[in-house]
Design a protein around this motif. Structure first.
Motif, short mmCIF file in Angstrom:
data_model
loop_
_atom_site.label_atom_id
_atom_site.label_comp_id
_atom_site.label_asym_id
_atom_site.label_seq_id
_atom_site.Cartn_x
_atom_site.Cartn_y
_atom_site.Cartn_z
N PHE A 19 0.84 -1.19 0.00
CA PHE A 19 0.00 0.00 0.00
C PHE A 19 0.87 1.25 0.00
N GLU A 20 0.26 2.37 -0.34
CA GLU A 20 1.00 3.62 -0.50
C GLU A 20 1.55 4.12 0.83
N TYR A 21 2.77 4.64 0.79
CA TYR A 21 3.41 5.18 1.99
C TYR A 21 3.08 6.66 2.12
N ASN A 22 2.53 7.04 3.29
CA ASN A 22 2.16 8.43 3.55
C ASN A 22 2.79 8.93 4.85
N ASN A 23 4.06 8.62 5.03
CA ASN A 23 4.83 9.08 6.19
C ASN A 23 4.32 8.52 7.52
N GLN A 24 3.58 7.41 7.45
CA GLN A 24 3.14 6.78 8.68
C GLN A 24 4.30 6.01 9.31
N SER A 25 4.19 5.69 10.59
CA SER A 25 5.25 4.93 11.25
C SER A 25 5.31 3.52 10.67
N ASN A 69 -7.51 -2.10 -1.75
CA ASN A 69 -7.62 -0.65 -1.60
C ASN A 69 -8.06 -0.29 -0.19
N LEU A 70 -9.07 -1.00 0.32
CA LEU A 70 -9.56 -0.73 1.67
C LEU A 70 -8.49 -1.04 2.71
N LYS A 71 -7.77 -2.13 2.53
CA LYS A 71 -6.69 -2.45 3.46
C LYS A 71 -5.64 -1.35 3.48
N GLY A 72 -5.27 -0.87 2.29
CA GLY A 72 -4.26 0.19 2.22
C GLY A 72 -4.69 1.44 2.97
N ILE A 73 -5.96 1.80 2.84
CA ILE A 73 -6.48 2.98 3.54
C ILE A 73 -6.39 2.78 5.05
N LEU A 74 -6.77 1.60 5.52
CA LEU A 74 -6.75 1.34 6.96
C LEU A 74 -5.33 1.30 7.50
N TYR A 75 -4.40 0.75 6.74
CA TYR A 75 -3.01 0.75 7.18
C TYR A 75 -2.45 2.17 7.25
N ASN A 76 -2.93 3.03 6.36
CA ASN A 76 -2.49 4.43 6.40
C ASN A 76 -3.11 5.19 7.57
N LEU A 77 -4.32 4.80 7.95
CA LEU A 77 -5.01 5.51 9.03
C LEU A 77 -4.54 5.09 10.42
N TYR A 78 -4.18 3.81 10.57
CA TYR A 78 -3.92 3.28 11.91
C TYR A 78 -2.60 2.51 11.95
N HIS A 103 -17.59 9.36 12.50
CA HIS A 103 -17.03 10.10 11.37
C HIS A 103 -16.13 9.24 10.48
N THR A 104 -15.67 8.12 11.00
CA THR A 104 -14.71 7.29 10.26
C THR A 104 -15.26 6.78 8.93
N PRO A 105 -16.52 6.30 8.86
CA PRO A 105 -17.02 5.86 7.54
C PRO A 105 -16.93 6.94 6.48
N GLU A 106 -17.17 8.19 6.86
CA GLU A 106 -17.10 9.29 5.89
C GLU A 106 -15.68 9.44 5.35
N ILE A 107 -14.69 9.27 6.22
CA ILE A 107 -13.29 9.38 5.79
C ILE A 107 -12.97 8.30 4.75
N ILE A 108 -13.40 7.08 5.04
CA ILE A 108 -13.13 5.97 4.13
C ILE A 108 -13.91 6.13 2.83
N GLU A 109 -15.15 6.58 2.93
CA GLU A 109 -15.98 6.77 1.73
C GLU A 109 -15.39 7.84 0.81
N SER A 110 -14.73 8.84 1.38
CA SER A 110 -14.12 9.89 0.56
C SER A 110 -12.96 9.35 -0.26
N GLU A 111 -12.39 8.21 0.18
CA GLU A 111 -11.27 7.59 -0.53
C GLU A 111 -11.74 6.49 -1.48
N THR A 112 -12.79 5.78 -1.10
CA THR A 112 -13.20 4.60 -1.88
C THR A 112 -14.44 4.85 -2.73
N TYR A 113 -15.18 5.91 -2.42
CA TYR A 113 -16.45 6.21 -3.10
C TYR A 113 -17.44 5.05 -2.97
#
Length: 254
Positions: A19-25, A69-78, A103-113
């Motif tokens: 998944f994409e690297y976004n400066n997460q630990s 895609n969903l896994k990548g988003i979750l790994y970036n969030l947490y 609010h979390t579903p809205e964050i994921i929906e903005s990425e996955t539509y």
């Protein structure tokens, strides 16, 4: 991208998340690599079984889910989470309580539509409790989940308890026959919703009046009308409980 994942898995003989690297630990089983001028994380998946994990559990549900895609988003969030499939559901497991809320579903929906539902299964240390809570969610017809207003996109254990209760009222015939549904059918839906709103606002006249934009005298009149028809005083806890579960069952399982 899938070819690259298959190539790495073939060379290392290990399953990976990519998944994409976004400066997460980065944890000890992760590495950052560059591919086509973009940084990605390769995570080597540990063997996970539900028999040896514990902590906080969340289900993430999307229709026609793009799993990677969903896994990548979750790994970036947490950070420091485990993701695995159980009965075709994506489960997130963490040793500590995560900042996952309404609010979390809205964050994921903005990425996955895609419409996203999160089910907070709570803290679990018993495999049988885990299986039981997942099975309760699986019992919910997915068209009911998506098309009905009963569930919000963030679902708690309390929501599941209420769902099981109102489902039981509708589908257990002896229990169903204890309730005066004939009288309920004669009542205006606005009157029923007023009672529900009153209970959900802690049986507080002022809060309910503000929520419904009603004069308090109008609200009191409606509550008295409910008492007259159903012999249920919604200011009384037991009467309010019976009304709430009964009307929720009536509205959602007509």
């Amino acid at each position: 991208m899938q070819n690259l994942i298959q190539f790495i898995e073939g060379k290392t003989n290990k399953k990976i998340n990519f998944f994409e690297y976004n400066n997460q630990s980065i944890s000890k089983n992760q590495n950052v690599v560059t591919f086509n001028d973009k940084a990605y994380v390769i995570e080597f998946i540990e063997d996970i079984t539900i028999d040896n994990i514990k902590g906080y559990f969340y289900i993430f549900y999307q229709q026609d889910c793009e799993l990677d895609n969903l896994k990548g988003i979750l790994y970036n969030l947490y950070d420091n989470i485990k993701l695995f499939l159980y009965e075709n559901l994506l489960i997130l497991n963490s040793d500590y309580k995560l900042d996952i809320n309404f609010h979390t579903p809205e964050i994921i929906e903005s990425e996955t539509y895609r419409n996203t539902y999160i089910i907070n299964l709570g803290e679990i240390y018993d495999i049988n409790i885990f299986k039981s809570r997942v099975s309760i969610f699986n019992e919910i017809p997915k068209d009911f989940l998506i098309n009905n207003t009963f569930f919000k996109n963030y679902i708690t254990l309390n929501d599941l308890i209420i769902y099981k209760s109102i489902y039981f009222i509708k589908h257990d015939r002896p229990f169903y026959d204890l309730i005066d549904f004939e009288s309920i059918k004669t009542m205006d839906i606005n009157l029923l919703n007023t009672g529900i709103c009153f209970i959900e606002n802690d049986q507080n006249i002022s809060k309910t009046s503000s929520s419904l934009f009603l004069h308090r005298n109008t609200l009191i009149y409606r509550l008295d009308k409910i008492k007259e028809i159903l012999n249920l005083d919604l200011k009384n806890f037991k009467d309010a409980l019976i009304f709430y579960l009964t009307i929720k069952s009536y509205i959602n399982f007509k």
